[in-house]
Design an enzyme around this catalytic site. Structure first.
Site, PDB file in Angstrom:
ATOM      1  N   HIS A   1       0.837  -1.205   0.000  1.00 16.90           N
ATOM      2  CA  HIS A   1       0.000   0.000   0.000  1.00 16.90           C
ATOM      3  C   HIS A   1       0.872   1.255   0.000  1.00 16.90           C
ATOM      4  O   HIS A   1       1.616   1.490   0.954  1.00 16.90           O
ATOM      5  CB  HIS A   1      -0.867  -0.057   1.261  1.00 16.90           C
TER       6      HIS A   1
ATOM      7  N   HIS B   1      -0.819  10.783  -2.362  1.00 20.42           N
ATOM      8  CA  HIS B   1      -2.123  10.333  -1.877  1.00 20.42           C
ATOM      9  C   HIS B   1      -3.118  11.482  -1.681  1.00 20.42           C
ATOM     10  O   HIS B   1      -4.260  11.419  -2.132  1.00 20.42           O
ATOM     11  CB  HIS B   1      -1.966   9.576  -0.547  1.00 20.42           C
TER      12      HIS B   1
END
Ligand code: G3P
Ligand code: CA
Length: 296
Positions: free
Chosen positions: A53, A95
């Site tokens: 991730h 992100h």
């Protein structure tokens, strides 16, 4: 007085809900028009894939080349990364909509040029926040462009690319498809995922060979949602906190891969493996790899 106030509140609420339901009906109609044509992902659905991730982001600053290199070294099956677009139109790997949390800069990505973003230090925050894993080489780590990632890793890794906030960046999905073509990233080395179903449906219409995952913050437990997703996607990425074993079974009965996010805790990892998920999204790919080999 109180009654009148309540009616106004209800009326306002309805006004807010109607456009939303209309928008979602429009997307649903588009999905209904798609053929049941997907499952071109070539990986056996019964295996369990380890997804790093934002790279091996438990050990290195998230979404940097350093985190991706470490995930590759740990032999994660997939490297997940998030993309946004700069003011001057470059897809970068970050992100948040803002650079504030993961760099020493400030502001929205959409308001900053690539040059501005390339001046930022995307590693020191990690050393400060996680002294246990701090490394000198993380100081001054850069926010990579998506092109730099493809130039560095090419087809030597498998990617899960998440389109972040596509409503902020019109046509970003088309720019991603162009880059996949430019760098000749093979269809079996890429999964594209998003919470935004409209943008996934667009991609599916452009190129039905690219495997897509629908991310779900609040997965619906009835089967209707999975049935619709199956029309354009090969998998789902639900919030782990909102699913159970039965949901995993249902997804797999539709031949959909299921990669819940984000599992860092030993107990959660163990539970998800026992439920038979097809992938685990984690900041600690080495931990999950170890658990998997213990189970063999
Ligand atoms: O892969 C799923 C996960 O990445 C979605 O959540 O916020 O970490 O991008 P987020
Ligand atoms: Ca993500």
């Amino acid at each position: 007085m109180h009654k009148a106030y309540m009616s106004i509140k209800i009326a306002l609420l309805l006004m807010m809900l109607i456009p939303l339901s209309q928008a979602s009906t429009a997307v649903n109609t588009q999905i209904h028009e798609l053929a049941y044509s997907v499952n071109k992902a070539k990986l056996p659905i019964e295996d369990t894939y380890v997804v790093a991730h934002r790279g091996a982001s438990g050990y290195a600053p998230e979404n940097t080349l350093e985190a991706f290199a470490l995930a590759k070294k740990m032999e994660a099956d997939f490297i997940e990364l998030d993309i946004q677009r700069t003011k001057d139109g470059t897809l970068i790997v970050l992100h948040d909509k803002l650079v504030d949390r993961t760099t020493n800069g400030e502001g929205k990505v959409k308001d900053l040029s690539l040059h501005d973003i390339q001046q930022l230090d995307a590693g020191s925050w990690f050393n400060e926040k996680y002294p246990k894993y701090a490394k000198k080489e993380y100081v001054g780590a850069k926010v990579p462009t998506l092109e730099q990632v493809f130039e560095t890793f090419g087809n030597s890794i498998q990617y899960i690319i998440e389109l972040k906030s596509p409503h902020l960046y019109p046509k970003m999905e088309m720019e991603l498809l162009n880059l996949l073509e430019k760098y000749q990233i093979e269809d079996d080395h890429i999964i594209i995922q998003s919470f935004d179903e409209k943008c996934l449906v667009n991609i599916h219409k452009q190129n039905a060979n690219i495997p897509l995952f629908q991310l779900l913050k609040r997965p619906n437990t009835d089967e209707q949602q999975l049935k619709l997703i199956k029309k354009y996607a090969v998998g789902v990425g639900p919030n782990f906190k909102r699913i159970n074993e039965d949901y995993v079974r249902k997804a797999k009965s539709f031949q959909l891969y299921i990669h819940p996010y984000t599992l860092n805790d030993e107990f959660e990892i163990e539970t998800a493996l026992n439920w038979g998920v097809s992938g685990i999204i984690t900041n600690y790919p080495d931990k999950v790899k170890r658990k998997l080999s213990d189970k063999k």
